[in-house]
Design an enzyme around this catalytic site. Structure first.
Site, PDB file in Angstrom:
ATOM      1  N   GLU A 308       0.882  -1.170   0.000  1.00 37.22           N
ATOM      2  CA  GLU A 308       0.000   0.000   0.000  1.00 37.22           C
ATOM      3  C   GLU A 308       0.913   1.212   0.000  1.00 37.22           C
ATOM      4  OE1 GLU A 308      -1.263   3.209   0.948  1.00 37.22           O
ATOM      5  OE2 GLU A 308      -1.880   2.497   2.933  1.00 37.22           O
ATOM      6  N   CYS A 342      -2.916   8.401   4.115  1.00 34.94           N
ATOM      7  CA  CYS A 342      -2.732   7.808   2.788  1.00 34.94           C
ATOM      8  C   CYS A 342      -3.985   7.898   1.931  1.00 34.94           C
ATOM      9  CB  CYS A 342      -2.279   6.356   2.910  1.00 34.94           C
ATOM     10  SG  CYS A 342      -3.430   5.281   3.789  1.00 34.94           S
TER      11      CYS A 342
END
Length: 593
Positions: A308, A342
């Site tokens: 990720e 994020c």
């Protein structure tokens, strides 16, 4: 247990338990398939006491202690105040290898735990987290500089939700499941068994130290694995405390806490973890640059990796959207944890008919944001008057200001912020002014670079196709949002976006119990939900005869005849009834000749 595991003033702190612990469950326990819980409240579990924090939470030390010769140390600071928290020994390559070995040994016993055993550990952890949520939030705030609200929403609420989902539905995702066959194998039964991999690893970022530590841990241990977690050196202080609580819950439930190991090391030493043959899966959360290095290191042993790598998430605001209605959601999307998120919204794509109204509303809101430390003992230290905290450090401030200056020179409109801010109460704090910048276009560097800071970037568009083109124009593809007066058109736009997750008329609501991850430069693989659990297992297929006495596979002599095999294929898979009848005729003729 005797001496507390959680005295963070000791050089070895929570790891002192490694030398004292003797396995309480040294017998083999058969694995039991129990029914899934109707509710996580049905499982009683011990509730541990909140670990001691010494005086560091309230009054950080002003100077580090004298280092011990022969150790590498990591110094921990409160970024909101610049005050020293602790100076802690970094793990050496030898320490990391030893911790992998401890996890591997402890996992042998844990692999025999039942679903009820695993739920009990998670239930204990959930009960502790709810009971001591305030001190947990304060620990996260002290180590990252965020606000109590950001810690409550981004750290505690999300972690509690993941714990509840795992307790209630995790077993369903990992039960052996029956798979449908076809006509030629109708005499067989096929099942897929999700077997634990062994010892897995997670390398996590600093922006959510509680959640980023607990999320991979609870998934790993619930799926029957042990885990070695590498935290960021920026949040080593809080990570040791949070992981210590997990180990305490495991111990209180009668299991060896060595199934969870924490590694705090210098970046150059982390390859010991990523290249270890005993690590069977790696989850990485962080930058694209480091993620590529992790993926390359993992090829040494062909270790599977979930990456990720962040994003440049767009928010498309369609014509006729009610600006007043959604403005608070957009503020949260851009400025939660001061943009160090994020899945934070980094690009607002606003229709030209709404642009001026949007900029006016956001400028009024952004300019009023108040920064500070919610844990400060000064006049600023009241939660009610602090809207945003600090950034993790000031290392990127020069780059952020350069991006602002470059964009402004190319015609961008910096309405608010754009520079660092000196907190008069905490002059060493790492603060950057909340920024609103409009008239941005795709060619500007700031529109193509992940900012990861408190910046609301606004691009104007004239048609929906243009907006989709802008959103898809970068190599990132993590999350996105679409806002509009009607859900139908919003969903059409959502389906056109190249990303892993989309929220419609909301922000980041896909985070808890769904597969989380992206595409393109934002990485691959998923964690969270059934997909995330299964990624930590080996899907083993087992095929058995349905009625072994009546029907078993055999190879008749005629199978060696081309006419028999080709007739069988045509009879089963011909594209019309006529073709199938021709194949059946050919099959019968070959079998009887």
């Amino acid at each position: 247990m005797g001496r507390s595991l959680f005295n963070l003033t000791e050089p070895l702190g929570i790891y002192s338990v490694v030398r004292r612990y003797t396995t309480a469950r040294n017998r083999a326990v058969p694995f039991r398939w129990s029914a899934p819980a109707a509710s996580y409240m049905d499982y009683e579990a011990p509730i541990i006491e909140s670990p001691s924090l010494s005086s560091h939470l309230q009054n950080p030390l002003l100077a580090p202690p004298e280092p011990v010769e022969g150790y590498n140390y990591i110094t921990c600071y409160d970024p909101a105040t610049g005050l020293h928290l602790d100076t802690l020994p970094a793990d050496s390559p030898t320490d990391i290898a030893a911790k992998i070995g401890l996890a591997k040994d402890a996992r042998e016993d844990w692999s025999h735990s039942s679903w009820g055993d695993r739920r009990r550990v998670l239930r204990s952890l959930l009960a502790w987290l709810v009971k001591d949520q305030e001190v947990c939030a304060r620990v996260a705030c002290r180590d990252t500089g965020k606000t109590m609200i950001d810690a409550s929403l981004g750290e505690i609420l999300t972690t509690c939700s993941k714990l509840e989902w795992l307790i209630n539905y995790g077993e369903i995702a990992l039960r052996p499941e029956r798979r449908r066959g076809n006509l030629i194998l109708s005499h067989k039964t096929s099942t897929v068994h999700y077997e634990p991999l062994g010892v897995v690893a997670a390398i996590v970022s600093w922006n959510y130290p509680l959640h980023n530590a607990l999320s991979p841990i609870i998934s790993a241990i619930f799926s029957g694995n042990a885990i070695v977690l590498k935290c960021s050196e920026h949040t080593m202080w809080s990570s040791r405390w949070f992981v210590g609580a997990v180990r305490e819950c495991i111990y209180a439930c009668g299991w060896n806490p060595d199934i969870v190991q924490l590694v705090c090391c210098l970046p150059d030493d982390s390859e010991v973890l990523t290249t270890s043959p005993d690590i069977k899966h790696i989850t990485f959360i962080g930058s694209e640059t480091v993620g590529r290095k992790v993926a390359m290191a993992a090829t040494v042993n062909l270790t599977p990796v979930t990456l990720e790598l962040g994003g440049k998430d767009p928010c498309i605001i369609l014509p006729r959207t009610n600006i007043q209605k959604w403005s608070s959601v957009w503020m949260r999307g851009a400025f939660q944890s001061m943009g160090q998120n994020c899945i934070g919204i980094e690009r607002f794509l606003v229709h030209s008919s709404l642009y001026e109204e949007f900029m006016t509303e956001m400028a009024d809101r952004v300019s009023k944001l108040r920064l500070g430390s919610v844990l400060s003992s000064s006049a600023e230290g009241f939660v009610s008057v602090v809207d945003g905290g600090s950034m993790i450090n000031n290392a990127r401030f020069d780059e952020l200001e350069r991006l602002m200056t470059d964009a402004e020179s190319l015609g961008a409109d910096v309405r608010c912020g754009g520079t660092r801010w000196r907190n008069p109460y905490s002059e060493q704090g790492a603060y950057f002014r909340p920024t609103l910048i409009g008239n941005v276009n795709e060619q500007m560097e700031i529109a193509r670079t992940e900012v990861f800071g408190p910046v609301m970037l606004v691009l104007k568009y004239d048609s929906v196709d243009e907006a989709v083109g802008i959103a898809n124009g970068l190599h990132y593809g993590l999350g996105a949002s679409v806002f509009g007066p009607d859900q139908g058109p919003c969903k059409e736009v959502a389906m056109s976006l190249e990303c892993g997750m989309v929220s419609i008329n909301d922000f980041a609501v896909y985070y808890v119990n769904l597969p989380f991850g992206g595409t393109k430069g934002s990485g691959y693989g998923r964690f969270g939900g059934p997909e995330g659990l299964r990624a930590l297992t080996n899907p083993k297929v087992v095929v058995v005869d349905r009625f072994p006495v009546l029907a078993e596979t055999s190879i008749p002599v005629v199978v060696h005849s081309w006419d028999f095999v080709s007739g069988l294929i045509s009879a089963l898979y011909g594209q019309s009834w006529k073709a199938r009848m021709v194949g059946l005729t050919k099959l019968i003729k070959a079998a009887t000749s």
